[in-house]
Design a protein around this motif. Structure first.
Motif, mmCIF file in Angstrom:
data_model
loop_
_atom_site.group_PDB
_atom_site.id
_atom_site.type_symbol
_atom_site.label_atom_id
_atom_site.label_comp_id
_atom_site.label_asym_id
_atom_site.label_seq_id
_atom_site.Cartn_x
_atom_site.Cartn_y
_atom_site.Cartn_z
ATOM 1 N N LEU A 176 7.014 4.063 -0.633
ATOM 2 C CA LEU A 176 7.241 3.070 0.414
ATOM 3 C C LEU A 176 5.940 2.293 0.608
ATOM 4 C CD1 LEU A 176 8.850 5.506 3.036
ATOM 5 C CD2 LEU A 176 10.064 4.196 1.282
ATOM 6 N N ALA A 177 6.003 0.980 0.443
ATOM 7 C CA ALA A 177 4.821 0.143 0.635
ATOM 8 C C ALA A 177 4.971 -0.674 1.910
ATOM 9 C CB ALA A 177 4.616 -0.784 -0.557
ATOM 10 N N PHE A 178 4.125 -0.408 2.899
ATOM 11 C CA PHE A 178 4.038 -1.176 4.134
ATOM 12 C C PHE A 178 2.840 -2.122 4.025
ATOM 13 C CE2 PHE A 178 6.657 2.340 5.202
ATOM 14 C CZ PHE A 178 7.373 2.026 6.350
ATOM 15 N N PRO A 179 2.739 -3.115 4.880
ATOM 16 C CA PRO A 179 1.582 -4.012 4.816
ATOM 17 C C PRO A 179 0.250 -3.317 5.051
ATOM 18 C CG PRO A 179 3.350 -5.019 6.094
ATOM 19 C CD PRO A 179 3.747 -3.596 5.856
ATOM 20 N N ASP A 180 0.268 -2.160 5.707
ATOM 21 C CA ASP A 180 -0.988 -1.497 6.049
ATOM 22 C C ASP A 180 -1.166 -0.116 5.419
ATOM 23 O OD1 ASP A 180 0.985 -0.238 7.456
ATOM 24 O OD2 ASP A 180 -0.022 -0.319 9.400
ATOM 25 N N ALA A 181 -0.206 0.318 4.585
ATOM 26 C CA ALA A 181 -0.316 1.648 3.972
ATOM 27 C C ALA A 181 0.782 1.835 2.942
ATOM 28 C CB ALA A 181 -0.233 2.751 5.025
ATOM 29 N N ILE A 182 0.539 2.780 2.036
ATOM 30 C CA ILE A 182 1.569 3.199 1.078
ATOM 31 C C ILE A 182 1.851 4.673 1.334
ATOM 32 C CG2 ILE A 182 2.031 3.691 -1.360
ATOM 33 C CD1 ILE A 182 0.523 1.151 -2.066
ATOM 34 N N TYR A 183 3.141 5.020 1.372
ATOM 35 C CA TYR A 183 3.561 6.390 1.615
ATOM 36 C C TYR A 183 4.287 6.899 0.369
ATOM 37 C CZ TYR A 183 2.612 5.283 6.497
ATOM 38 O OH TYR A 183 2.010 4.912 7.675
ATOM 39 N N LEU A 184 3.823 8.009 -0.163
ATOM 40 C CA LEU A 184 4.480 8.673 -1.285
ATOM 41 C C LEU A 184 5.242 9.864 -0.726
ATOM 42 C CD1 LEU A 184 1.608 8.622 -3.945
ATOM 43 C CD2 LEU A 184 3.276 6.824 -3.391
ATOM 44 N N VAL A 185 6.541 9.720 -0.599
ATOM 45 C CA VAL A 185 7.391 10.743 0.009
ATOM 46 C C VAL A 185 7.704 11.782 -1.066
ATOM 47 C CG1 VAL A 185 9.546 11.179 1.240
ATOM 48 C CG2 VAL A 185 8.328 9.005 1.579
ATOM 49 N N ASP A 186 7.160 12.960 -0.902
ATOM 50 C CA ASP A 186 7.225 14.003 -1.922
ATOM 51 C C ASP A 186 8.504 14.819 -1.770
ATOM 52 O OD1 ASP A 186 6.851 16.060 -3.709
ATOM 53 O OD2 ASP A 186 4.751 16.396 -3.173
ATOM 54 N N MET A 216 -1.105 10.507 -11.066
ATOM 55 C CA MET A 216 0.252 10.424 -10.528
ATOM 56 C C MET A 216 0.280 9.605 -9.237
ATOM 57 S SD MET A 216 1.299 14.398 -11.244
ATOM 58 C CE MET A 216 3.034 14.374 -10.808
ATOM 59 N N VAL A 217 -0.689 9.867 -8.365
ATOM 60 C CA VAL A 217 -0.763 9.126 -7.100
ATOM 61 C C VAL A 217 -0.995 7.646 -7.370
ATOM 62 C CG1 VAL A 217 -2.144 8.786 -5.007
ATOM 63 C CG2 VAL A 217 -1.513 11.098 -5.740
ATOM 64 N N ARG A 218 -1.939 7.353 -8.249
ATOM 65 C CA ARG A 218 -2.272 5.953 -8.539
ATOM 66 C C ARG A 218 -1.096 5.233 -9.200
ATOM 67 N NH1 ARG A 218 -6.449 7.008 -11.313
ATOM 68 N NH2 ARG A 218 -5.723 6.490 -13.407
ATOM 69 N N ALA A 219 -0.436 5.887 -10.153
ATOM 70 C CA ALA A 219 0.684 5.259 -10.852
ATOM 71 C C ALA A 219 1.862 5.029 -9.912
ATOM 72 C CB ALA A 219 1.107 6.130 -12.035
ATOM 73 N N ALA A 220 2.153 5.991 -9.049
ATOM 74 C CA ALA A 220 3.252 5.843 -8.097
ATOM 75 C C ALA A 220 2.969 4.702 -7.130
ATOM 76 C CB ALA A 220 3.467 7.150 -7.340
ATOM 77 N N ALA A 221 1.741 4.610 -6.643
ATOM 78 C CA ALA A 221 1.376 3.529 -5.718
ATOM 79 C C ALA A 221 1.428 2.169 -6.404
ATOM 80 C CB ALA A 221 -0.019 3.783 -5.148
ATOM 81 N N ASP A 222 1.004 2.106 -7.670
ATOM 82 C CA ASP A 222 1.005 0.837 -8.393
ATOM 83 C C ASP A 222 2.404 0.264 -8.555
ATOM 84 O OD1 ASP A 222 -1.713 0.669 -8.645
ATOM 85 O OD2 ASP A 222 -1.796 1.324 -10.742
ATOM 86 N N ASP A 223 3.410 1.125 -8.580
ATOM 87 C CA ASP A 223 4.785 0.644 -8.748
ATOM 88 C C ASP A 223 5.324 -0.055 -7.509
ATOM 89 O OD1 ASP A 223 5.073 1.298 -11.373
ATOM 90 O OD2 ASP A 223 6.332 3.064 -11.059
ATOM 91 N N VAL A 224 4.632 0.068 -6.369
ATOM 92 C CA VAL A 224 5.123 -0.598 -5.157
ATOM 93 C C VAL A 224 4.097 -1.515 -4.497
ATOM 94 C CG1 VAL A 224 6.887 1.112 -4.582
ATOM 95 C CG2 VAL A 224 4.541 1.427 -3.742
ATOM 96 N N ARG A 225 2.825 -1.390 -4.833
ATOM 97 C CA ARG A 225 1.814 -2.109 -4.043
ATOM 98 C C ARG A 225 1.853 -3.621 -4.235
ATOM 99 N NH1 ARG A 225 -3.603 -2.965 -6.267
ATOM 100 N NH2 ARG A 225 -3.737 -2.384 -8.460
ATOM 101 N N PHE A 226 2.478 -4.093 -5.305
ATOM 102 C CA PHE A 226 2.592 -5.538 -5.520
ATOM 103 C C PHE A 226 3.884 -6.137 -4.952
ATOM 104 C CE2 PHE A 226 0.278 -3.652 -9.112
ATOM 105 C CZ PHE A 226 -0.924 -4.336 -9.035
ATOM 106 N N LEU A 227 4.822 -5.288 -4.542
ATOM 107 C CA LEU A 227 6.169 -5.769 -4.248
ATOM 108 C C LEU A 227 6.246 -6.695 -3.040
ATOM 109 C CD1 LEU A 227 8.327 -2.607 -5.065
ATOM 110 C CD2 LEU A 227 8.281 -4.776 -6.315
ATOM 111 N N LEU A 228 5.481 -6.436 -1.994
ATOM 112 C CA LEU A 228 5.542 -7.314 -0.826
ATOM 113 C C LEU A 228 4.967 -8.694 -1.146
ATOM 114 C CD1 LEU A 228 4.631 -4.887 2.098
ATOM 115 C CD2 LEU A 228 6.885 -5.665 1.339
ATOM 116 N N TYR A 229 3.914 -8.737 -1.934
ATOM 117 C CA TYR A 229 3.354 -10.015 -2.371
ATOM 118 C C TYR A 229 4.393 -10.788 -3.198
ATOM 119 C CZ TYR A 229 0.391 -13.374 -4.813
ATOM 120 O OH TYR A 229 -0.135 -14.522 -5.338
ATOM 121 N N ILE A 230 5.016 -10.098 -4.158
ATOM 122 C CA ILE A 230 6.030 -10.744 -4.996
ATOM 123 C C ILE A 230 7.199 -11.226 -4.148
ATOM 124 C CG2 ILE A 230 7.742 -10.293 -6.803
ATOM 125 C CD1 ILE A 230 5.645 -8.402 -8.079
#
Length: 343
Positions: free
Chosen positions: A80-90, A202-216
């Motif tokens: 989950l990517a929010f404007p102020d944080a990314i949450y990886l729900v395990d 794993m953390v970095r790859a998971a975050a990378d899959d969502v961190r651009f989505l709000l910009y896009i």
């Protein structure tokens, strides 16, 4: 005494970086550092996410990782990517209780989920957790609609990958080399996302899959006209249902977005879009696919509709057709004709 969980951080591109060709990652003022939270309990998630409200509507980036993600493959992480944080729900550590706590948000019309190709994610959520993914903006669909607005006719199976979308200069203009690194690891060990504790990769790859989505998302909203926005909403809803076939013809899923009145006043209203599911008798799928896929490709080229086969991930005996009513009916007729052909 147990040591505290590791702290991670990444950069989110800022929506204000809005010039075509901007490479925001080269400029500190075009991105903002945000924390990455690994979530194992619902109490670690924002209240406005867990308790959706019309007074506090949200737009978030969304994705899932898993082992052979589908109705039977295990969902391991939900990003989950929010404007102020990314949450990886395990989902491995938090279990079914954690994922079900997210059900109101994932089904809510007050929270927009921005995702690239929602079909298998939706299938996994539905069959593993009873969640009907709703109100998505699928960037794969949006990209095709923008290209159609610009006068380019979509070719058969002309769907942009997430890596390709990131490489487009209008959106990000960056290469995503780490994605290929993870793909190689997944080919070597399909259980990659199931291992715990989560590695830094794993953390970095998971975050990378969502961190651009709000910009896009913001970039795409600048481009899409009202007609395309309706198509985006309807096709996203139909793709969420696509592999989630059930016995009541999706009656328990949310209603599809109606055609806006503004699009009907000039007599050029868009045609209703539908999802059709065609049952294929046992042993007959080869007639649908044809040698090296030639038959199904020919049918796709004849119809302005998306045709998908359940395949090895399932359901293997069904063909899914998404598109305008007339084109879907045409595809149905051609597919049934192939089933009647005798070699």
């Amino acid at each position: 005494m147990a040591s505290p969980p590791p702290s991670y951080q990444t950069d989110l591109p800022l929506p204000s970086a809005s010039q075509p060709g901007d490479k925001f990652l080269d400029h500190e003022d075009r991105s903002t550092p945000v924390p990455i939270h690994v979530v194992t309990s619902a109490s670690q998630l924002p209240v406005e996410f867990l308790e959706p409200s019309p007074q506090e509507q949200l737009v978030i980036g969304f994705d899932c990782e898993g082992v052979d993600l589908c109705r039977t493959g295990a969902l391991c992480i939900m990003q989950l990517a929010f404007p102020d944080a990314i949450y990886l729900v395990d989902a491995i550590e938090g279990g079914e209780t954690l994922i079900r706590a997210c059900k109101p948000a994932l089904e809510s019309s007050y929270i927009t989920k921005v995702i690239h190709d929602c079909k298998r994610d939706s299938e996994a959520l539905y069959f593993q957790f009873g969640i009907k993914l709703n109100n998505v903006v699928d960037t794969q669909i949006a990209y095709s609609l923008i290209k159609e607005q610009e006068g380019r006719k979509r070719l058969t199976d002309d769907y942009i990958s997430f890596v390709g979308l990131l490489a487009d200069p209008y959106y990000c203009g960056i290469s995503y080399d780490e994605k290929e690194e993870v793909r190689i690891l997944l080919r070597q060990d399909p259980k990659f996302w199931k291992y715990r504790p989560l590695s830094e990769l794993m953390v970095r790859a998971a975050a990378d899959d969502v961190r651009f989505l709000l910009y896009i998302y913001h970039r795409m909203m600048e481009k899409l006209n009202e007609r395309s926005l309706w198509y985006l909403a309807v096709r996203g809803a139909l793709n969420c249902r696509c592999f989630c076939v059930n016995d009541n013809d999706y009656a328990d899923w949310p209603s599809l977005p109606p055609i806006p009145d503004k699009l009907t006043v000039d007599g050029d209203a868009p045609e209703e879009e539908i999802l059709s599911v065609l049952d294929v008798p046992s042993g007959k799928m080869g007639r649908i696919i044809g040698r090296r896929g030639a038959t199904i490709m020919s049918i796709k080229e004849s119809c302005n509709a998306e045709i998908l086969i359940g395949g090895a991930k399932g359901p293997p005996d069904k063909v899914f057709i998404v598109g305008p009513v007339k084109q879907v009916r045409k595809a149905e007729a051609l597919l049934r004709g192939r089933l009647l052909d005798v070699y």
